[in-house]
Structure formats: C-alpha cells, structure tokens
Motif scaffolding. Structure first.
Motif, PDB file in Angstrom:
ATOM      1  N   ARG A  90       0.786  -1.010  -0.291  1.00 22.87           N
ATOM      2  CA  ARG A  90      -0.045  -0.441   0.033  1.00 22.87           C
ATOM      3  C   ARG A  90       1.119   0.943   0.384  1.00 22.87           C
ATOM      4  O   ARG A  90       1.982   0.714   0.556  1.00 22.87           O
TER       5      ARG A  90
ATOM      6  N   LYS B 137      -3.471   2.589  -5.506  1.00 22.15           N
ATOM      7  CA  LYS B 137      -3.212   2.085  -4.273  1.00 22.15           C
ATOM      8  C   LYS B 137      -3.295   2.643  -2.938  1.00 22.15           C
ATOM      9  O   LYS B 137      -2.939   2.325  -1.936  1.00 22.15           O
TER      10      LYS B 137
ATOM     11  N   GLY C  33      -5.793   1.704  -1.217  1.00 21.66           N
ATOM     12  CA  GLY C  33      -5.983   0.356  -0.980  1.00 21.66           C
ATOM     13  C   GLY C  33      -6.614  -0.052  -1.782  1.00 21.66           C
ATOM     14  O   GLY C  33      -7.820  -1.273  -1.068  1.00 21.66           O
TER      15      GLY C  33
END
Ligand code: TXA
Ligand code: MG
Length: 349
Positions: free
Chosen positions: A236, A340, A343
């Motif tokens: 992440r 990203k 998440g």
C-alpha cells in the motif's frame, strides 16, 4: 542530523550546490534532488552501504529494489548485462525522460541496490539538476522517491523536508516537478517487454515503438495471488493518513453520493476531504474540497495528485472521497496511484 538545504536554478544548476551534492554522494551520503517525475533520494548506486542508508532513511523494506540513475548513455553498458536492441530504440525516443528499463545486472551493481535481484532498473532523467548531480557523483545514483515509505511521493522539496529533513545530508530544491508521477517502468528481462508501473510514457507510446508490450498481470487486478513483478507495487503506497475511497459513476451521481456521505459524516463530527476535478469541485457543499485540475488537462491532475493527498494530511481529515480520473492518456497511471492510495477501495454509484 538536519539536512542542509540549497536552492538551485532548475535550468542552469548552481555549481557550488552540484559540487557539494556530488562530494557527499561520493562519500556514501544521501542527497535529495529534483527529477522531472518526483524528487529522488540519492545515494551512490555502486556502494552497498549507501543503498542500505537509503532503505533506513525511508523505512523501506530492503527487498524493494532501487532505480539506478545515469546521465550518459554510455554508462548503461557497465551495469546492464544484456540490452535488447528494442530497448536501445526505446531509449532513443524517451531517454533522457520519465522511463525506467529493467535489464539483467552486472557484478558492478551490488545486490543491496537491487533488493537482492539479479536485474537492475535504470533511468536517465531529463532534469538538468539531476543530470549534473549524477555526473558529479561519478555516474550512478540510486534514487527511490524521497518520501517516507508508504507516503505519497514528493513533488516539492518541502515534501522531502517534511519526511526526511532529519535523516539525510542535503536537499536540492529547484521548485515543483513537472510530471508529478513516477516514471513508467518497462521490464526487458522477459520475452515480451512488460510494463511494471504505468507513468507518463503510456502503453500506446511504448507499443508504437516496441510492437508487442504487455501490462504486468499484477497491475491489472487486486488479486493477492497475482504478485506484481515490481516488488514496490505490492505495498500500500502513495497513501494519505485518512482512509480514502474512490467513487466512480456519472458525474452527477458521484457528486450527489459524495455530498450525502459528507453531510452525514459532518453530522457525526467527522471531517471529510473531497478530491475533485475543477469541473465538479464547486458542486460539493460539505467537507474540505481539493481541486486537482481540469479533466481536459490531465497532466495538471497528475502533477497535483500527491500534493493534494499530503494536504489532506495537514488538514487532519478523517476520511477522503475521491472522484475517479480515467482520463485518456495519463488515466492509467493516475488511477494506478489513486487505487493504491485507496487500498483498492472503489465504490460504483
Ligand atoms: O520516477 C521515478 O522512477 C522516481 C524518480 C526519483 O526517478 N523513482 C522511483 O523510485 O519512483 P522508487 O524506488 O520509489 O520506485 C521504484 C520501483 C519500485 O516499485 C521497485 O520495486 C521497482 O521500481 N524496481 C526497481 N528495480 C526493479 C527490478 N530490478 N525489478 C523489478 N522492479 C524493480
Ligand atoms: Mg516510491
């Protein structure tokens, strides 16, 4: 240790600053510097100890390899063991520039720099300050983005100062970067070249030159069984502190849905951040709205994205809703970073 801070002219870099940066890098110390994509945290790429310092300063897992930056085409050959002809053709078009290519490495490159891999990622940046510094350092500078691991990459020297000001030796500041998202990474260690990270150099631009190019399967979906080939892409990343959700759908539906959520959250005493394009920014009635630019100027959106994510941190919001930005050319890269950062929390309305 507090980093020394020096302003440098973006086009005609001040020789004193470059000489000092080069000297520090040759001594195995760390120097943050501008590139056209994001600010980098530089260390001597051929010095295992310097690479270890980079991992420590960023708090980065040491299995996540660094990109080696060069500033002369001839410096590629001593570090790359096999360079396919089509990679050289690509370099003719896009080097210097926001493109990183991966090749099998030679023994000159320590495994500490490549995170234990037998391949090396190489980039020839176009930024004049970066080029002058690399030459002054002896030709090979390992540089990840100059952020604390996991945070949004730095697009200004102030971002670098926030994250690493106490952990490195020097920060060179030539103002905000031009592109704002990290370089496109193309892996030439596979039969068919593969994009491991999308960026300013799009799949279409690559295909025009290389013919067949594939996207790394690890990029295409958030499936824990499909590991991205670039180790860094599995973490992440690029993330603000508050939880971020992307909202997709027709503009009017997205605005209505986010307004409802933001009003409700506000009533519960929560502070909401909203990331919007200029076309819809005025339609939000609640929360802290940050406009990243117009959908018709996608490069502006890319350039402002990380700064916006960092600004939400300083505003202390509890949750963030973002519009989706599937713009025609840079949309793949913008959405890759946003997903990203979120998440992969994406809501379709
Ligand atoms: O634009 C950029 O590329 C910036 C500026 C500073 O040049 N640098 C940058 O570095 O984004 P970093 O370390 O933040 O991201 C490098 C990415 C990571 O995802 C890493 O896993 C991948 O490149 N990578 C590096 N070497 C690799 C290799 N040999 N094989 C596969 N992936 C590699
Ligand atoms: Mg990074």
């Amino acid at each position: 240790m507090r980093a020394k801070y020096m302003k440098v002219d973006a086009k005609c870099p001040d020789q004193d600053a470059i000489a000092l940066g080069g000297k520090l890098l040759r001594e195995g110390r760390l120097v943050a510097f501008p590139t056209e994509t994001v600010y980098g945290l530089g260390g001597n790429a051929l010095d295992a100890g310097a690479s270890e310092k980079i991992y420590a300063a960023k708090g980065r897992p040491s299995d996540n390899p660094l990109i080696v930056h060069i500033a002369r085409m001839e410096d590629l050959y001593p570090i790359a063991a096999e360079i396919p002809e089509n990679a050289l053709v690509l370099a003719k078009s896009y080097w210097p520039g926001p493109l990183t290519m991966i090749f099998p490495k030679t023994d000159l490159v320590p495994l500490q720099t490549t995170g234990g891999l037998e391949s090396v990622a190489v980039r020839f940046p176009s930024d004049p300050v970066a080029q002058a510094l690399i030459i002054a350092a002896g030709g090979y500078v390992a540089a990840p983005s100059a952020n604390t691991s996991g945070r949004p990459s730095p697009t200004t020297a102030q971002h670098v100062m926030e994250d690493l000001g106490e952990r490195i030796d020097l920060i060179l500041d030539s103002g905000p970067v031009g592109i704002g998202l990290e370089s496109t990474i193309v892996d030439f260690t596979q039969e068919i070249p593969a994009v491991l990270r999308p960026g300013f150099i799009s799949l279409e631009m690559l295909t025009q030159i290389l013919g067949e190019v594939k996207m790394d399967p690890g990029l295409l979906k958030d499936d824990p069984d499909v590991r991205p080939k670039a180790p860094g892409m599995k973490y992440r990343h690029y993330a603000p502190k508050a939880s971020l959700k992307i909202v997709e759908g027709r503009e009017t539906d997205v605005v209505r849905w986010i307004n409802e959520q933001a009003e409700q959250a506000g009533a519960e005493g929560k502070k909401v951040g909203i990331l919007a394009a200029s076309e819809s920014a005025d339609a939000y009635d609640f929360g802290e709205v940050i406009c990243v630019g117009s959908r018709s100027e996608e490069e502006e959106i890319a350039r402002h994205l990380y700064d916006a994510l960092r600004r939400f941190d300083s505003l202390g919001v509890d949750l963030i809703y973002s519009e989706a930005f599937d713009t025609p050319r840079m949309g793949t890269a913008i959405m890759n970073r946003l997903l990203k950062a979120a998440g992969h929390h994406c809501i379709r309305v």
